[in-house]
Design an enzyme around this catalytic site. Sequence first.
Site, PDB file in Angstrom:
ATOM      1  N   PRO A  72       0.817  -1.215   0.000  1.00  0.00           N
ATOM      2  CA  PRO A  72       0.000   0.000   0.000  1.00  0.00           C
ATOM      3  C   PRO A  72       0.856   1.272   0.000  1.00  0.00           C
ATOM      4  O   PRO A  72       0.347   2.353  -0.282  1.00  0.00           O
ATOM      5  CB  PRO A  72      -0.832  -0.114   1.289  1.00  0.00           C
ATOM      6  N   GLU A  92       3.192  -6.870   8.445  1.00  0.00           N
ATOM      7  CA  GLU A  92       3.545  -5.445   8.358  1.00  0.00           C
ATOM      8  C   GLU A  92       4.521  -5.162   7.211  1.00  0.00           C
ATOM      9  O   GLU A  92       5.080  -4.083   7.144  1.00  0.00           O
ATOM     10  CB  GLU A  92       4.169  -4.970   9.677  1.00  0.00           C
ATOM     11  N   ARG A 137      -3.369  -9.618 -20.182  1.00  0.00           N
ATOM     12  CA  ARG A 137      -4.353  -9.419 -21.251  1.00  0.00           C
ATOM     13  C   ARG A 137      -3.801  -8.521 -22.364  1.00  0.00           C
ATOM     14  O   ARG A 137      -4.327  -8.503 -23.464  1.00  0.00           O
ATOM     15  CB  ARG A 137      -5.688  -8.881 -20.720  1.00  0.00           C
ATOM     16  N   ASP A 178     -10.334   0.509 -24.461  1.00  0.00           N
ATOM     17  CA  ASP A 178     -10.478   0.323 -23.009  1.00  0.00           C
ATOM     18  C   ASP A 178     -10.539   1.669 -22.311  1.00  0.00           C
ATOM     19  O   ASP A 178      -9.934   2.630 -22.756  1.00  0.00           O
ATOM     20  CB  ASP A 178      -9.229  -0.358 -22.423  1.00  0.00           C
TER      21      ASP A 178
HETATM   22  N1  ADE Z   1      -0.805  -4.986   0.026  1.00  0.00           N
HETATM   23  C1  ADE Z   1      -1.670  -4.567   0.959  1.00  0.00           C
HETATM   24  N2  ADE Z   1      -2.424  -3.575   0.495  1.00  0.00           N
HETATM   25  C2  ADE Z   1      -2.027  -3.350  -0.790  1.00  0.00           C
HETATM   26  C3  ADE Z   1      -2.432  -2.423  -1.800  1.00  0.00           C
HETATM   27  N3  ADE Z   1      -3.385  -1.524  -1.596  1.00  0.00           N
HETATM   28  N4  ADE Z   1      -1.808  -2.479  -2.980  1.00  0.00           N
HETATM   29  C4  ADE Z   1      -0.815  -3.371  -3.188  1.00  0.00           C
HETATM   30  N5  ADE Z   1      -0.404  -4.251  -2.280  1.00  0.00           N
HETATM   31  C5  ADE Z   1      -0.997  -4.249  -1.085  1.00  0.00           C
END
Ligand code: ADE
Length: 290
Positions: free
Chosen positions: A125, A152, A194, A209
């Site tokens: 994230p 984590e 794809r 797309d």
């Molecule tokens: N791992 C945990 N959350 C994630 C996200 N939003 N994007 C990519 N990998 C992740």
Amino acid sequence: MRLDVITIFPEYLDPLRHALLGKAIEQGRLEVGVHDLRQWATDAHKSVDDSPFGGGPGMVMKPEVWGPALDSVAARESAANLESALPHLNRPRHDELEGVEAQAYAVDATADEDSDLPLLIVPTPTGKPFSQADARAWSNEEHIVFACGRYEGIDQRVVDDAARRYRVREVSIGDYVLIGGEVATLVIAEAVVRLIPGVLGNKRSHEEDSFSDGLLEGPSYTKPREWRGLAVPDVLTSGNHGLVDTWRREQALLRTWQRRPELLEAAELDKDDKAFIAQLEKEANTQGEG
Ligand code: ADE
């Protein structure tokens, strides 16, 4: 293309064998290896994580396990190929177009990188947002490795060290937190595969797309012309291709303006597009005043 995924939940990646990706495997355009990280764990408990230096909640994945795993997969020493789940070969798919040649997308050449090195994607994230432009660039890669972290995250030195053997990309699929990188890997792999020439028929089938021209696609309709009292827009049954094209462009502009207005700043807009948006804005302002 070869995709390798390192994870502590190999079954989570089973969907890679199905549908479009399974077909790409059967066609010989794609090889997929899924590797259980625990095979590189050295202690009796096969542990892959430990408490974080500096304290705090959760666990961090250990460098002594990830390092050898990434070395081995980069060197293609660890074979664990997935078979396609279904016999797809010679069965036409609904999204195939006949008779148009497959063409590759332009290569993502980042200066001062050795493009012979495999690409290591670390979903997190905290990564850079993954986009359709990344999917296009990566559809030309020969070897992509995904490192799925859990808990984590992975000790940062793993990523720093891997940069000596890989081109590393830490990427996020959106502003929310998943339990680990597995689902993000499925998302990225599908978006990339794809676009491999020949997998989804041809390049023309992606050119319309959403995001390809910086806009969202407008709505689509099929038979019957009327369903539950709702009619298909007249223009689509008019037989006038010029009018249909104009309507589709305006619907794409309208939808983008309503849902993702920030995309309009980067999209290529001609004089007619700008006039259409100006009209939408004018109508919204008049309604606001009324
Ligand atoms: N791992 C945990 N959350 C994630 C996200 N939003 N994007 C990519 N990998 C992740």
